[in-house]
Design a protein around this motif. Structure first.
Motif, PDB file in Angstrom:
ATOM      1  N   LEU A  19       0.844  -1.191   0.000  1.00  0.00           N
ATOM      2  CA  LEU A  19       0.000   0.000   0.000  1.00  0.00           C
ATOM      3  C   LEU A  19       0.882   1.244   0.000  1.00  0.00           C
ATOM      4  O   LEU A  19       1.939   1.261   0.629  1.00  0.00           O
ATOM      5  CB  LEU A  19      -0.905   0.017   1.236  1.00  0.00           C
ATOM      6  CG  LEU A  19      -1.991  -1.062   1.282  1.00  0.00           C
ATOM      7  CD1 LEU A  19      -2.689  -1.051   2.645  1.00  0.00           C
ATOM      8  CD2 LEU A  19      -3.012  -0.863   0.173  1.00  0.00           C
ATOM      9  N   PRO A  20       0.460   2.305  -0.686  1.00  0.00           N
ATOM     10  CA  PRO A  20       1.279   3.525  -0.731  1.00  0.00           C
ATOM     11  C   PRO A  20       1.251   4.287   0.585  1.00  0.00           C
ATOM     12  O   PRO A  20       0.344   4.115   1.403  1.00  0.00           O
ATOM     13  CB  PRO A  20       0.614   4.346  -1.844  1.00  0.00           C
ATOM     14  CG  PRO A  20      -0.807   3.869  -1.883  1.00  0.00           C
ATOM     15  CD  PRO A  20      -0.763   2.421  -1.503  1.00  0.00           C
ATOM     16  N   GLU A  21       2.236   5.145   0.772  1.00  0.00           N
ATOM     17  CA  GLU A  21       2.268   6.028   1.938  1.00  0.00           C
ATOM     18  C   GLU A  21       1.229   7.141   1.772  1.00  0.00           C
ATOM     19  O   GLU A  21       0.757   7.425   0.678  1.00  0.00           O
ATOM     20  CB  GLU A  21       3.655   6.658   2.088  1.00  0.00           C
ATOM     21  CG  GLU A  21       4.759   5.683   2.450  1.00  0.00           C
ATOM     22  CD  GLU A  21       4.677   5.201   3.896  1.00  0.00           C
ATOM     23  OE1 GLU A  21       3.920   5.819   4.691  1.00  0.00           O
ATOM     24  OE2 GLU A  21       5.371   4.228   4.240  1.00  0.00           O
ATOM     25  N   GLY A  22       0.901   7.768   2.913  1.00  0.00           N
ATOM     26  CA  GLY A  22       0.115   8.989   2.866  1.00  0.00           C
ATOM     27  C   GLY A  22      -1.388   8.824   2.775  1.00  0.00           C
ATOM     28  O   GLY A  22      -2.097   9.807   2.518  1.00  0.00           O
ATOM     29  N   LEU A  23      -1.891   7.612   2.970  1.00  0.00           N
ATOM     30  CA  LEU A  23      -3.340   7.415   2.896  1.00  0.00           C
ATOM     31  C   LEU A  23      -4.006   7.756   4.225  1.00  0.00           C
ATOM     32  O   LEU A  23      -3.418   7.586   5.294  1.00  0.00           O
ATOM     33  CB  LEU A  23      -3.664   5.959   2.526  1.00  0.00           C
ATOM     34  CG  LEU A  23      -3.232   5.497   1.130  1.00  0.00           C
ATOM     35  CD1 LEU A  23      -3.547   4.010   0.959  1.00  0.00           C
ATOM     36  CD2 LEU A  23      -3.917   6.308   0.033  1.00  0.00           C
ATOM     37  N   LYS A  24      -5.245   8.210   4.142  1.00  0.00           N
ATOM     38  CA  LYS A  24      -6.055   8.475   5.326  1.00  0.00           C
ATOM     39  C   LYS A  24      -7.170   7.432   5.411  1.00  0.00           C
ATOM     40  O   LYS A  24      -7.511   6.768   4.423  1.00  0.00           O
ATOM     41  CB  LYS A  24      -6.693   9.872   5.262  1.00  0.00           C
ATOM     42  CG  LYS A  24      -5.727  11.016   5.070  1.00  0.00           C
ATOM     43  CD  LYS A  24      -6.422  12.366   5.261  1.00  0.00           C
ATOM     44  CE  LYS A  24      -7.662  12.550   4.406  1.00  0.00           C
ATOM     45  NZ  LYS A  24      -7.381  12.618   2.971  1.00  0.00           N
ATOM     46  N   GLU A  25      -7.748   7.319   6.593  1.00  0.00           N
ATOM     47  CA  GLU A  25      -8.870   6.398   6.765  1.00  0.00           C
ATOM     48  C   GLU A  25      -9.972   6.711   5.757  1.00  0.00           C
ATOM     49  O   GLU A  25     -10.333   7.864   5.554  1.00  0.00           O
ATOM     50  CB  GLU A  25      -9.434   6.494   8.186  1.00  0.00           C
ATOM     51  CG  GLU A  25     -10.568   5.511   8.440  1.00  0.00           C
ATOM     52  CD  GLU A  25     -11.074   5.541   9.873  1.00  0.00           C
ATOM     53  OE1 GLU A  25     -11.827   4.617  10.246  1.00  0.00           O
ATOM     54  OE2 GLU A  25     -10.718   6.474  10.618  1.00  0.00           O
ATOM     55  N   ASN A  26     -10.474   5.669   5.121  1.00  0.00           N
ATOM     56  CA  ASN A  26     -11.588   5.732   4.158  1.00  0.00           C
ATOM     57  C   ASN A  26     -11.211   6.340   2.809  1.00  0.00           C
ATOM     58  O   ASN A  26     -12.086   6.590   1.975  1.00  0.00           O
ATOM     59  CB  ASN A  26     -12.797   6.477   4.739  1.00  0.00           C
ATOM     60  CG  ASN A  26     -13.331   5.815   5.992  1.00  0.00           C
ATOM     61  OD1 ASN A  26     -13.255   4.601   6.130  1.00  0.00           O
ATOM     62  ND2 ASN A  26     -13.872   6.601   6.905  1.00  0.00           N
ATOM     63  N   ASP A  27      -9.906   6.574   2.565  1.00  0.00           N
ATOM     64  CA  ASP A  27      -9.483   7.013   1.235  1.00  0.00           C
ATOM     65  C   ASP A  27      -9.732   5.902   0.213  1.00  0.00           C
ATOM     66  O   ASP A  27      -9.614   4.708   0.528  1.00  0.00           O
ATOM     67  CB  ASP A  27      -7.973   7.325   1.223  1.00  0.00           C
ATOM     68  CG  ASP A  27      -7.674   8.757   1.628  1.00  0.00           C
ATOM     69  OD1 ASP A  27      -8.628   9.549   1.811  1.00  0.00           O
ATOM     70  OD2 ASP A  27      -6.472   9.075   1.768  1.00  0.00           O
TER      71      ASP A  27
END
Length: 315
Positions: free
Chosen positions: A126-134
């Motif tokens: 999974l990529p960096e920088g994701l937020k919940e529910n993105d």
């Protein structure tokens, strides 16, 4: 008629060859056919809660039938017919020992893993920088084992193949079907102004042919967001408006229960049970776009037994 919810069934049918009770379903075996009763039991955190929820079984059974019929052009499924609002009769398939979980958004278990620092789930980076529910760059498949008791466990494709749980050819087919089913489910959700966030599919074999089994795209097996306001809520870091049984989990969490050792299930009062029942009916109408018609709720066990007998003995 809360007292008439279906908590358990104990039928003894002529010609019955076996019986199995799952978390929420009672399954009667008749040779190469089964009658699956969707009870009104409800589970959360892998625990069956002490009280049954009126009409929950009917809701899940009828949503599953709608989506199984709508996806039968993608993959064969186990259904023969539905003689009762709480019952589906179908082929007895030999199930694969995994569940195919597919996620289009970073929510639930996947988010909790990501939040805690993991950047690979079930072998999928999974990529960096994701937020919940993105929304994820593309849907990912994160299989789990199928536990008869306790928690299902994450498992990667490589582990599935190296342990010989499924052949490489069959797994390739399951991946193909999973992505096609998720795409169809996403399209149908959009028609209802919903987002299909994540879901799971179970497969088995009947006469050496892969079949889709169990339920699909129900609020118990899937997570939906409301499409309207999704982008705005994400941009503000607000919680998404969900259409799933997450409200049951939240009620339990707020009352000190997450299925951990030593914790007790909070008291399920008449009002709590009734409110959960009404929410399930609301879920049905939101997901299907149809008005929910409550089945006759008097002598409900007698009704179910007679309706199963009508079809089993003429199959």
């Amino acid at each position: 008629m809360l007292e008439n919810a279906v908590k358990e069934t104990h039928f003894k049918f002529q010609g019955q060859t076996d019986f199995y009770r799952g978390k929420v379903r009672d399954v009667y075996f008749f040779g190469d056919k089964i009658a699956m009763v969707a009870s009104d039991r409800i589970s959360a955190f892998d625990v069956v809660l002490p009280k049954a929820i009126p009409y929950k079984g009917q809701v899940l059974n009828q949503i599953a039938l709608k989506f199984l019929e709508a996806t039968s052009d993608i993959v064969s499924n186990w259904v023969i017919n539905s003689p009762d609002p709480n019952v589906t009769v179908g082929k007895q398939c030999e199930p694969f020992p995994i569940e195919m979980v597919i996620r289009g958004y970073l929510a639930g278990h996947a988010w909790r893993e990501y939040r805690d620092g993991k950047r690979t789930i079930c072998g999928v980076p999974l990529p960096e920088g994701l937020k919940e529910n993105d929304r994820l760059p593309e849907p990912i498949i994160t299989p789990t084992t199928k536990a008869k008791e306790g928690h299902d466990m994450d498992i990667s494709k490589d582990e599935i193949l190296s342990q010989g749980l499924i052949s490489e050819h069959d797994y390739s087919q399951l991946e193909k079907y999973t992505r096609a089913l998720f795409a169809r489910g996403t399209e149908m959700a959009q028609q209802r102004k919903l987002i299909l966030v994540d879901t799971k599919y179970e497969f088995g074999k009947f006469n050496e042919q892969i079949h889709l089994i169990d339920e699909i795209h129900t609020p118990d097996s899937s997570r939906y967001f409301y499409e309207e306001g999704y982008e705005l809520r994400q941009s503000k870091g607000e919680k998404q408006k969900q259409l799933s049984k997450e409200f049951v989990r939240q009620w339990l969490i707020e009352n000190g229960f997450q299925g951990k050792e030593g914790q007790k299930v909070p008291q399920m009062t008449h009002d709590v049970v009734n409110s959960i029942s009404e929410r399930y009916i609301e879920l049905y109408e939101q997901v299907t776009g149809e008005t929910f018609i409550r089945a006759r709720n008097v002598d409900i066990l007698d009704r179910i037994e007679k309706n199963i007998e009508k079809v089993i003995y003429v199959q």
